[in-house]
Motif scaffolding. Sequence first.
Motif, PDB file in Angstrom:
ATOM      1  N   VAL A  20       5.611  -0.026  -5.980  1.00  0.00           N
ATOM      2  CA  VAL A  20       6.605   0.916  -6.506  1.00  0.00           C
ATOM      3  C   VAL A  20       7.582   1.305  -5.402  1.00  0.00           C
ATOM      4  CG1 VAL A  20       6.950   3.227  -7.477  1.00  0.00           C
ATOM      5  CG2 VAL A  20       5.101   1.771  -8.332  1.00  0.00           C
ATOM      6  N   ASP A  21       7.060   1.615  -4.226  1.00  0.00           N
ATOM      7  CA  ASP A  21       7.921   1.970  -3.097  1.00  0.00           C
ATOM      8  C   ASP A  21       8.862   0.824  -2.741  1.00  0.00           C
ATOM      9  OD1 ASP A  21       6.707   4.449  -2.968  1.00  0.00           O
ATOM     10  OD2 ASP A  21       5.429   3.934  -1.247  1.00  0.00           O
ATOM     11  N   ALA A  22       8.340  -0.397  -2.718  1.00  0.00           N
ATOM     12  CA  ALA A  22       9.167  -1.559  -2.370  1.00  0.00           C
ATOM     13  C   ALA A  22      10.262  -1.775  -3.403  1.00  0.00           C
ATOM     14  CB  ALA A  22       8.293  -2.804  -2.246  1.00  0.00           C
ATOM     15  N   LEU A  23       9.921  -1.677  -4.683  1.00  0.00           N
ATOM     16  CA  LEU A  23      10.918  -1.854  -5.733  1.00  0.00           C
ATOM     17  C   LEU A  23      11.973  -0.748  -5.680  1.00  0.00           C
ATOM     18  CD1 LEU A  23       8.601  -3.013  -8.631  1.00  0.00           C
ATOM     19  CD2 LEU A  23      10.497  -4.320  -7.667  1.00  0.00           C
ATOM     20  N   ARG A  24      11.536   0.471  -5.445  1.00  0.00           N
ATOM     21  CA  ARG A  24      12.491   1.580  -5.341  1.00  0.00           C
ATOM     22  C   ARG A  24      13.416   1.395  -4.139  1.00  0.00           C
ATOM     23  NH1 ARG A  24       8.564   6.636  -6.923  1.00  0.00           N
ATOM     24  NH2 ARG A  24       8.999   6.569  -9.160  1.00  0.00           N
ATOM     25  N   THR A  25      12.844   0.990  -3.016  1.00  0.00           N
ATOM     26  CA  THR A  25      13.652   0.753  -1.822  1.00  0.00           C
ATOM     27  C   THR A  25      14.681  -0.344  -2.084  1.00  0.00           C
ATOM     28  OG1 THR A  25      11.886   1.491  -0.356  1.00  0.00           O
ATOM     29  CG2 THR A  25      13.583   0.069   0.608  1.00  0.00           C
ATOM     30  N   LEU A  26      14.246  -1.428  -2.703  1.00  0.00           N
ATOM     31  CA  LEU A  26      15.155  -2.513  -3.033  1.00  0.00           C
ATOM     32  C   LEU A  26      16.259  -2.019  -3.960  1.00  0.00           C
ATOM     33  CD1 LEU A  26      15.791  -5.570  -2.856  1.00  0.00           C
ATOM     34  CD2 LEU A  26      14.327  -5.856  -4.871  1.00  0.00           C
ATOM     35  N   SER A  27      15.880  -1.302  -4.999  1.00  0.00           N
ATOM     36  CA  SER A  27      16.851  -0.787  -5.968  1.00  0.00           C
ATOM     37  C   SER A  27      17.874   0.127  -5.309  1.00  0.00           C
ATOM     38  CB  SER A  27      16.141  -0.027  -7.088  1.00  0.00           C
ATOM     39  OG  SER A  27      15.284  -0.870  -7.805  1.00  0.00           O
TER      40      SER A  27
END
Length: 152
Positions: A20-27
């Motif tokens: 979730v953190d990685a996807l949020r950071t990417l987004s």
Amino acid sequence: MSVTPAIDFDFFASHLPQAVDALRTLSHSASSALDKRLVELLKVRVSQINGCAYCLQLHLNWARLAGVPQRSLDRVAVWRDAPDFTALERAALSWTEALTDPARHEGLRAARKGLAVFFTPEQTLQLTVAIAAINAWNRIAGPLNFTPPEAV
């Protein structure tokens, strides 16, 4: 017989917080320098194409909060035939569809060329990563059937 627990966003976030953190950071990293209204409009379109009810409702809500006109949200699925979209939005929507469903979209090169009229190479990169990020979210939330948030 065991019962499979519901897999919703909270379950996902509690069991794979790093994802979730990685996807949020990417987004966030991809879209932070772009017009928020445009990014939300594109995320709505990607979520429509991918059939992700969770992401569609979430980004409809966020698009409204960002100031995307309701008329644009109502017609984004038929943007080619609706007069509500600027040339810049049309270029971005064409790129969005080309990246989201490349098998059905033969105009990838034309869509990329159309972007060059309105977006710098850096902005094109940001758009591309933002589109890839929402596609990733859709491919998690859609098949796992996350419960959509309430409409605002």
